[in-house]
Design a protein around this motif. Sequence first.
Motif, PDB file in Angstrom:
ATOM      1  N   TYR A  44       0.804  -1.226   0.000  1.00 56.17           N
ATOM      2  CA  TYR A  44       0.000   0.000   0.000  1.00 56.17           C
ATOM      3  C   TYR A  44       0.842   1.285   0.000  1.00 56.17           C
ATOM      4  CZ  TYR A  44      -4.034  -2.938   1.436  1.00 56.17           C
ATOM      5  OH  TYR A  44      -5.025  -3.875   1.530  1.00 56.17           O
ATOM      6  N   ASP A  58       2.572  -8.833   1.692  1.00 59.72           N
ATOM      7  CA  ASP A  58       1.433  -8.668   2.596  1.00 59.72           C
ATOM      8  C   ASP A  58       1.916  -8.856   4.030  1.00 59.72           C
ATOM      9  OD1 ASP A  58       1.727 -11.417   2.860  1.00 59.72           O
ATOM     10  OD2 ASP A  58      -0.285 -11.923   2.170  1.00 59.72           O
ATOM     11  N   SER A  59       0.998  -8.742   4.980  1.00 58.90           N
ATOM     12  CA  SER A  59       1.400  -8.752   6.387  1.00 58.90           C
ATOM     13  C   SER A  59       2.090 -10.059   6.780  1.00 58.90           C
ATOM     14  CB  SER A  59       0.178  -8.534   7.275  1.00 58.90           C
ATOM     15  OG  SER A  59      -0.519  -7.403   6.827  1.00 58.90           O
ATOM     16  N   PHE A  81       1.963  -0.837  13.496  1.00 56.85           N
ATOM     17  CA  PHE A  81       1.870  -2.209  14.036  1.00 56.85           C
ATOM     18  C   PHE A  81       2.787  -3.165  13.278  1.00 56.85           C
ATOM     19  CE2 PHE A  81      -1.406  -2.723  10.705  1.00 56.85           C
ATOM     20  CZ  PHE A  81      -1.092  -3.987  10.208  1.00 56.85           C
ATOM     21  N   MET A  82       3.104  -2.854  12.042  1.00 58.54           N
ATOM     22  CA  MET A  82       3.984  -3.724  11.244  1.00 58.54           C
ATOM     23  C   MET A  82       5.420  -3.616  11.753  1.00 58.54           C
ATOM     24  SD  MET A  82       2.476  -3.102   7.433  1.00 58.54           S
ATOM     25  CE  MET A  82       0.859  -3.738   7.001  1.00 58.54           C
ATOM     26  N   TYR A 130      -6.280 -10.436  14.509  1.00 51.64           N
ATOM     27  CA  TYR A 130      -5.733 -10.047  13.207  1.00 51.64           C
ATOM     28  C   TYR A 130      -4.451  -9.273  13.495  1.00 51.64           C
ATOM     29  CZ  TYR A 130      -6.126  -8.042   8.446  1.00 51.64           C
ATOM     30  OH  TYR A 130      -5.931  -7.675   7.140  1.00 51.64           O
ATOM     31  N   ASN A 132      -3.283  -6.723  12.445  1.00 51.12           N
ATOM     32  CA  ASN A 132      -3.462  -5.263  12.512  1.00 51.12           C
ATOM     33  C   ASN A 132      -3.933  -4.867  13.915  1.00 51.12           C
ATOM     34  OD1 ASN A 132      -3.478  -6.086   9.775  1.00 51.12           O
ATOM     35  ND2 ASN A 132      -4.456  -4.191   9.165  1.00 51.12           N
ATOM     36  N   SER A 147      -4.785 -11.892   6.777  1.00 50.09           N
ATOM     37  CA  SER A 147      -5.846 -12.227   5.824  1.00 50.09           C
ATOM     38  C   SER A 147      -5.446 -13.416   4.953  1.00 50.09           C
ATOM     39  CB  SER A 147      -6.213 -11.009   4.977  1.00 50.09           C
ATOM     40  OG  SER A 147      -5.048 -10.400   4.509  1.00 50.09           O
ATOM     41  N   HIS A 193     -11.154   0.199   3.719  1.00 50.12           N
ATOM     42  CA  HIS A 193     -11.930  -0.859   3.064  1.00 50.12           C
ATOM     43  C   HIS A 193     -13.441  -0.699   3.249  1.00 50.12           C
ATOM     44  CE1 HIS A 193      -7.928  -2.675   2.855  1.00 50.12           C
ATOM     45  NE2 HIS A 193      -8.404  -3.289   1.787  1.00 50.12           N
ATOM     46  N   HIS A 216     -10.600  -7.442  -0.874  1.00 43.92           N
ATOM     47  CA  HIS A 216      -9.902  -7.822   0.367  1.00 43.92           C
ATOM     48  C   HIS A 216     -10.961  -8.116   1.440  1.00 43.92           C
ATOM     49  CE1 HIS A 216      -7.250  -7.510   3.837  1.00 43.92           C
ATOM     50  NE2 HIS A 216      -6.248  -7.673   2.992  1.00 43.92           N
ATOM     51  N   GLU A 218     -11.234  -7.307   4.377  1.00 43.39           N
ATOM     52  CA  GLU A 218     -11.555  -6.207   5.297  1.00 43.39           C
ATOM     53  C   GLU A 218     -12.757  -5.399   4.791  1.00 43.39           C
ATOM     54  OE1 GLU A 218      -8.104  -3.743   6.036  1.00 43.39           O
ATOM     55  OE2 GLU A 218      -6.903  -5.490   6.537  1.00 43.39           O
ATOM     56  N   SER A 232      -6.156 -11.877   0.443  1.00 45.26           N
ATOM     57  CA  SER A 232      -5.185 -10.899   0.956  1.00 45.26           C
ATOM     58  C   SER A 232      -4.566 -10.158  -0.227  1.00 45.26           C
ATOM     59  CB  SER A 232      -4.082 -11.632   1.720  1.00 45.26           C
ATOM     60  OG  SER A 232      -3.225 -12.279   0.789  1.00 45.26           O
ATOM     61  N   THR A 233      -3.770  -9.161   0.050  1.00 44.93           N
ATOM     62  CA  THR A 233      -3.176  -8.384  -1.048  1.00 44.93           C
ATOM     63  C   THR A 233      -2.334  -9.281  -1.965  1.00 44.93           C
ATOM     64  OG1 THR A 233      -1.461  -7.703   0.514  1.00 44.93           O
ATOM     65  CG2 THR A 233      -3.201  -6.128   0.059  1.00 44.93           C
ATOM     66  N   MET A 288      -0.702   4.773   5.405  1.00 43.12           N
ATOM     67  CA  MET A 288       0.346   4.220   4.529  1.00 43.12           C
ATOM     68  C   MET A 288       0.999   5.347   3.714  1.00 43.12           C
ATOM     69  SD  MET A 288       0.766   0.852   4.573  1.00 43.12           S
ATOM     70  CE  MET A 288      -0.037  -0.590   5.274  1.00 43.12           C
TER      71      MET A 288
HETATM   72  P1  13P Z   1      -2.640  -7.796   3.864  1.00 47.23           P
HETATM   73  O1  13P Z   1      -1.569  -7.172   3.045  1.00 47.23           O
HETATM   74  O2  13P Z   1      -2.065  -8.758   4.832  1.00 47.23           O
HETATM   75  O3  13P Z   1      -3.700  -8.379   3.013  1.00 47.23           O
HETATM   76  O4  13P Z   1      -3.290  -6.656   4.767  1.00 47.23           O
HETATM   77  C1  13P Z   1      -3.949  -5.570   4.252  1.00 47.23           C
HETATM   78  C2  13P Z   1      -3.933  -4.399   5.146  1.00 47.23           C
HETATM   79  O5  13P Z   1      -4.906  -3.709   5.324  1.00 47.23           O
HETATM   80  C3  13P Z   1      -2.696  -4.061   5.801  1.00 47.23           C
HETATM   81  O6  13P Z   1      -2.894  -2.985   6.619  1.00 47.23           O
END
Ligand code: 13P
Length: 329
Positions: A44, A58-59, A81-82, A130, A132, A147, A193, A216, A218, A232-233, A288
């Motif tokens: 993102y 992705d996460s 959080f990442m 999750y 996040n 996800s 989302h 997604h 979310e 997921s992404t 982001m």
């Molecule tokens: P993913 O990349 O794990 O699908 O998560 C999406 C997201 O919203 C990350 O903040």
Amino acid sequence: MEALLEEVQRVGYVNKPVAEDIDLVAEINRLKKEKNAVILAHYYVDGAIQDIADYIGDSLGLSQQAAATPADMIVFCGVHFMGETAKVLSPEKKVVIPDLNAGCSLADSAPADKFAEFKAQYPDHIVLSYINCSAEIKALSDIIVTSSNALKIVESLPKDQKIIFAPDANLGRFVSKKTGRDMVLWDGACIVHIDISLEKLHKLRTDYPEAKFIAHPECQEHILSEADFVGSTTALLKYVVDSPEQTFIVGTEAGILHKMKEAVPHKKIIPAPASQNNTCACSECPYMKMNTMEKVYNAMLYEQPEIIVPEDVRLKAYESVARMLELSK
Ligand code: 13P
Ligand code: SF4
């Protein structure tokens, strides 16, 4: 140094001017070598940052990279959080993020004290959170999910296991529906989302009847029920690349289009419309987008803002994140 730390605490990032004539890409690459740093970026963030990253994902992929990297410094281009998750997994490494203000509405929706009270009402439930969410919430959780692995992890649990799912109620509902498992949901949501407009989506689908709509988890239920594919992404990117179809409407943050367009430039990829009338007519995560090339450069040069997680919280959070990594193998 003290003045710098004070300023970073106050404004959230290293607020030093970057010379206009500087070649940021070359300088960032030089600092990477000099400091044995690795740049991890979420799909993102801006395309320019994705282009200088060592790993984009992705996460789940990002946490696997953070756990395995031999680098001395992790520069996490994503949200707070990442960076925290990277520190939880690699405490011996310095973890910096370009801007401490890059939060997440999902993580913010679950303050630790309120969540502890909520959890206390369900003593016979386990807590699936999750990714996040804050390190404090991870410390209060039994297993972390993303996800990409939420369905697999829920399905791996005994059928009679009672589950609290936090903090994303939309992902929780999606997983509950798919697995047939009843779950107690914390009522959090992603501001990006949930803002996809059904009305504008219908209009877009009329304009492009041949398009596959992918989303997604979310997103809200009424959006997901329209989707040809939910993932997921990374899964969305893979779908667009592998599918024989040529036109896609993508229901997630628009940053993912950078990699999609790079991978399949001949395909038509349209971002799903947000309800607000913004300039990109798409969904953008304001957190982001706080990551800029200048902030990445300053974060690497000054090694600030650094992510610090208190050791007692980290040790507990580590358990739930490590369980996720184990169950994702
Ligand atoms: P993913 O990349 O794990 O699908 O998560 C999406 C997201 O919203 C990350 O903040
Ligand atoms: Fe959080 Fe949503 Fe932004 Fe992801 S897109 S960081 S879930 S606010």
